[in-house]
Write a protein that holds these residues in place. Sequence first.
Motif, PDB file in Angstrom:
ATOM      1  N   TRP A 160      -3.317  -2.889  -7.633  1.00  0.00           N
ATOM      2  CA  TRP A 160      -4.088  -2.126  -6.657  1.00  0.00           C
ATOM      3  C   TRP A 160      -5.308  -1.447  -7.272  1.00  0.00           C
ATOM      4  CZ3 TRP A 160      -4.240  -1.569  -1.410  1.00  0.00           C
ATOM      5  CH2 TRP A 160      -3.349  -2.400  -0.710  1.00  0.00           C
TER       6      TRP A 160
ATOM      7  N   VAL B 158      -7.996  -3.243   4.298  1.00  0.00           N
ATOM      8  CA  VAL B 158      -8.286  -2.300   3.230  1.00  0.00           C
ATOM      9  C   VAL B 158      -9.749  -1.870   3.276  1.00  0.00           C
ATOM     10  CG1 VAL B 158      -8.445  -2.022   0.721  1.00  0.00           C
ATOM     11  CG2 VAL B 158      -6.440  -3.123   1.717  1.00  0.00           C
ATOM     12  N   CYS B 159     -10.635  -2.815   3.594  1.00  0.00           N
ATOM     13  CA  CYS B 159     -12.065  -2.517   3.638  1.00  0.00           C
ATOM     14  C   CYS B 159     -12.519  -2.018   5.007  1.00  0.00           C
ATOM     15  CB  CYS B 159     -12.875  -3.761   3.259  1.00  0.00           C
ATOM     16  SG  CYS B 159     -12.636  -4.269   1.547  1.00  0.00           S
TER      17      CYS B 159
ATOM     18  N   PHE C 159      -6.999  -7.681   2.796  1.00  0.00           N
ATOM     19  CA  PHE C 159      -8.164  -6.996   2.227  1.00  0.00           C
ATOM     20  C   PHE C 159      -9.154  -6.564   3.300  1.00  0.00           C
ATOM     21  CE2 PHE C 159     -12.050  -6.983  -0.628  1.00  0.00           C
ATOM     22  CZ  PHE C 159     -11.687  -5.829  -1.304  1.00  0.00           C
TER      23      PHE C 159
ATOM     24  N   VAL D 137      -7.778  -3.943  -6.398  1.00  0.00           N
ATOM     25  CA  VAL D 137      -8.108  -3.854  -4.981  1.00  0.00           C
ATOM     26  C   VAL D 137      -9.076  -2.689  -4.733  1.00  0.00           C
ATOM     27  CG1 VAL D 137      -7.169  -3.437  -2.672  1.00  0.00           C
ATOM     28  CG2 VAL D 137      -5.903  -4.882  -4.288  1.00  0.00           C
ATOM     29  N   ARG D 138      -8.792  -1.552  -5.331  1.00  0.00           N
ATOM     30  CA  ARG D 138      -9.631  -0.370  -5.088  1.00  0.00           C
ATOM     31  C   ARG D 138     -11.038  -0.538  -5.668  1.00  0.00           C
ATOM     32  NH1 ARG D 138      -6.678   5.301  -5.905  1.00  0.00           N
ATOM     33  NH2 ARG D 138      -8.449   5.905  -4.611  1.00  0.00           N
TER      34      ARG D 138
ATOM     35  N   LEU E  89       0.830  -1.197   0.000  1.00  0.00           N
ATOM     36  CA  LEU E  89       0.000   0.000   0.000  1.00  0.00           C
ATOM     37  C   LEU E  89       0.867   1.252   0.000  1.00  0.00           C
ATOM     38  CD1 LEU E  89      -2.719   1.378   0.091  1.00  0.00           C
ATOM     39  CD2 LEU E  89      -2.752   1.072   2.583  1.00  0.00           C
TER      40      LEU E  89
ATOM     41  N   ILE F 118      -7.561   3.848   5.543  1.00  0.00           N
ATOM     42  CA  ILE F 118      -7.048   2.501   5.824  1.00  0.00           C
ATOM     43  C   ILE F 118      -5.992   2.540   6.919  1.00  0.00           C
ATOM     44  CG2 ILE F 118      -5.734   0.574   4.838  1.00  0.00           C
ATOM     45  CD1 ILE F 118      -7.020   1.357   2.105  1.00  0.00           C
ATOM     46  N   ARG F 119      -5.079   3.486   6.831  1.00  0.00           N
ATOM     47  CA  ARG F 119      -3.911   3.464   7.706  1.00  0.00           C
ATOM     48  C   ARG F 119      -4.147   4.123   9.071  1.00  0.00           C
ATOM     49  NH1 ARG F 119      -2.024  -0.651   6.075  1.00  0.00           N
ATOM     50  NH2 ARG F 119      -0.155  -0.779   4.751  1.00  0.00           N
TER      51      ARG F 119
ATOM     52  N   ARG G 171     -12.882  -2.869  -3.397  1.00  0.00           N
ATOM     53  CA  ARG G 171     -13.174  -2.159  -2.152  1.00  0.00           C
ATOM     54  C   ARG G 171     -14.408  -1.267  -2.290  1.00  0.00           C
ATOM     55  NH1 ARG G 171     -11.746   2.922   0.437  1.00  0.00           N
ATOM     56  NH2 ARG G 171     -11.312   2.618   2.658  1.00  0.00           N
TER      57      ARG G 171
ATOM     58  N   TYR H 160      -6.176   6.119   1.484  1.00  0.00           N
ATOM     59  CA  TYR H 160      -4.986   5.779   2.248  1.00  0.00           C
ATOM     60  C   TYR H 160      -5.111   6.123   3.728  1.00  0.00           C
ATOM     61  CZ  TYR H 160      -0.137   5.438   3.697  1.00  0.00           C
ATOM     62  OH  TYR H 160       1.007   5.104   4.375  1.00  0.00           O
TER      63      TYR H 160
END
Length: 984
Positions: free
Chosen positions: A865, A917-918, A914, A868-869, A742, A788-789, A872, A785
Amino acid sequence: MAAENSADAPDYRDTVFLPQTDFPMRAGLPQREPEWLARWERIGIYDRLRERAEGRAPFILHDGPPYANGHLHIGHALNKTIKDIIVRSHQMMGRDARYVPGWDCHGLPIEWKIEEKYRSEGRDKDAVDVVEFRQECRRFADEWIDIQREEFKRLGITGKWDDPYLTMDFHAEAVIAAEFMKLLMNGALYQGSKPVMWSPVEKTALAEAEVEYKDHTSHTIWVRFGIQRPVGEINADGRIYEDIRWTDGASVVIWTTTPWTIPQNRAVAYNPSIAYGLYEVGNVAENATAKSGEKLILADALAQEVMTAAKVDGFTRLRDVGHDELVGLTLAHPLRGVEGGAGEWDYDVPMLPGDHVTDDAGTGFVHTAPSHGDDDYQFGLKFKLPMTYNVEPDGSYRADLPIFGGEAIIQPDGKDGPANVSVIKQLAYAGALLAKGKIKHSYPHSWRSKAPLIYRNTPQWFAAIDAKLNDGMGEYGDTIRTRALTSIDKLVKWWPQSGRNRIHSMVENRPDWVLSRQRAWGVPLTCFVKKGAKPTDPDFLLRDQRVNDNIIAAFEEGGADVWYRDGFKAQVLGNVVNPDDYDQVMDVLDVWFDSGSTHSFVLRDRADGVPDGIADVYLEGTDQHRGWFQSSLLQASATKGRAPYRNVVTHGFTLDEKGMKMSKSLGNTIVPAKVIEQYGADILRLWVAQTDYTADQRIGPEILKGTADSYRRLRNTLRFMLGALSGFDEAERVSPADMPELEQWVLHRLAQLDHAVRKGYDQFDFQGVFQTLFQFCTVDLSAFYFDIRKDSLYCDAPGSLTRRSARTVLDLVFHRLVTWLAPILPFTMEDVWLSRFPSLDDSVHLHDFPVTPADWLNEPLAAKWDHVRRARRVVTAALEVKRSDKTIGASLEAAPVVHVEDAEMLKALKSVPFEDVCIVSDLQLTADPAPNEAFRMAELPGVGVVFELAEGEKCQRCWKILPDVGTHSHPGVCARCDAVLSGA
């Protein structure tokens, strides 16, 4: 057991690493921006930038000088802000970006203000000594320069404010005179008598750039010109027109919207390619001036229109009228033999062929007054037509003109005088008036007095743009026009490209440059003419470099005022020629020549200029294609052989929210000072960056509210970064290769952005730069970002790889984002920078854009990614449905099952955390077909989400719902949080 532990768990809020920053949520820009201005002045930021940039390639945006005669309007703010963004961005991209602001100090805008003052005091300007008057103009300009300087600085404009350029500085006046005398020496200068755009109110010639077009209601008339040549008479070429069968009373009809020019008529033009006919008038209305049975020659395409205007009920086309019948005909002037005319108009009027005649409007014939129109003048030159001198400087007929003597065309207050009506009446008395009316059309006005203009024949000084120049600078052509056109096409880039077409057309078709003005405040035309000589005589102008050098030296010492002091002629001519043999020219130079010459005394002569005197950029509004862009181009083409710029950037005009032109009468003006007082300069600058300045822009209260909202969203992003980076030091830094995917994806985005930002700034596309960065902040950072973080930043152990990587990436983002945005939002980015790096003498503006490694680009990772996005988005949307119906309160209460049809996407999702991420507590991925009840999004097919609640208890520290909560040494927490609390 677990529930009991959760309920009894201690308060863990102090163990979470929440963002820490003193950076305020509310900007308070109106109050705080002056503090930063004072700080920048205290640390001498502009001069320090010059020191730091020593040895770099220079980048110079040459400032188009505003007039020093009033407070700034929104157009000023737009213009100077765009310039400032260009200068700051190129400085931060590694150039030595110098910016010297300047002011246009001569000319009518200032002279007009002093005259208004005199009128209010009951003083006669003509009774005031010219030097005294000029000094009052100078004082007026000085006062406004100081006011405008502070207003520009308040906008955050960086530049050499303590040493600007002024066209009224002695050195500037000396150089302007020297540049003019280059035209004297190279053969471009001549005195001619020709029609120029004339302001009767201001009593001076105007340049094209000083003219604006507004609607005006004019008298319009259709006039009979009777045919004078008898049938069978031998023409000058010896041909006998036996086939001419004119019936007595046949007339050629012209149409004009300037009846006052009829006394100056010298010809009627026709076009051999137009079809003409002889028409007989039938019945006419009772009050018509047309006559039943009269015969008129008209263009066939316009006959019906003319008859309607003449109130003719019926008419008959008798036959064709060919070119052979029109060529060489002689007409009678319509005022011939008029009572009281004293023979003034008892001359023949020739019929002459001209390509400029059309049958789009009028009659197909054009009344020609060579003294009152450029087309007419050029036509008159071709056929050697005589000029007339019937109109005085104040816009009235000469006093001794029969019938009309002393009558005004335009009155001192700018309103129509009686001349038009008087001419119409006399035409009616003479039986020449066929019809009359009024028309609303676009008409030239002075952009200062706002009064209508006229074309007036008067002796003026011109720069011949097609004359071969004797200056040895023929690389790009031997004439001003060819050098200018070559520069436009080969030496200059135009932003937008449409600017090239606009100025090319103007230069390609423009007449000679009218250099002279009959005013007092300006640089005089520093030349002398031989007494008794004619302008066509080779010795009419005194051309001697010794005289030129004397003038330049005198101007350097005492400014242009010395030209008007007694004895000056003898002073500069005495050691060269007999002063008594020459007259001193007292006109002043067109102020556009002043500003067009600025490349010489700013770019060439100053220490912070460049040796070749060529700027990287000129930037102004679209009106300057006929103004400063063109005057600079023509002036430099005449004196240095090419354009004085490499790039020309053009912006549009500023309109209100409804797209209306701003005016005080409509009450829709936006005053920069008021916007700054309410919002701050950075909001105004952000509005500039968000608009497509290449077109007309809109601004108003609602638009500014939207701009302020965008600013708040951006500020919140920056505030989060500052808080999340609290205490960050180099020991935490993680190399890109060791970071989670990420973070590597964020670095990839930074590499993309670095290219886009530099390209955007390099191509003057600030809207593109800001929108790219704003989307990155709001979509990539805040909504993805950061979202998620936050869990890792708040809850992971300080030494964890994920948290350290996230903080490293935030540091890298911070340095780039803050510097990338600094040219647009200099006050806010200074605030952000100093909030993290407090210093007594540092500034974000002393730093360049950081170098971004090319190997951060990782297209395969970005493609992964992207999967992934997209997946998501489906999960997030599914959870939002459950949040809306109150099934859950937060996404961490969910543990969805995600069905993925695409194998590559499924592989990508399984290779990353994941569920993190979600932002869910648990998540299952499966290739099984999604059941009917699964949530889907039409725009993202192949992904289905089945909602499930997370199993377990809520961690009292990170809020995830996990089965292991309550089974660790610290009550009510998960394994990850227990390890952090235990110091593992």
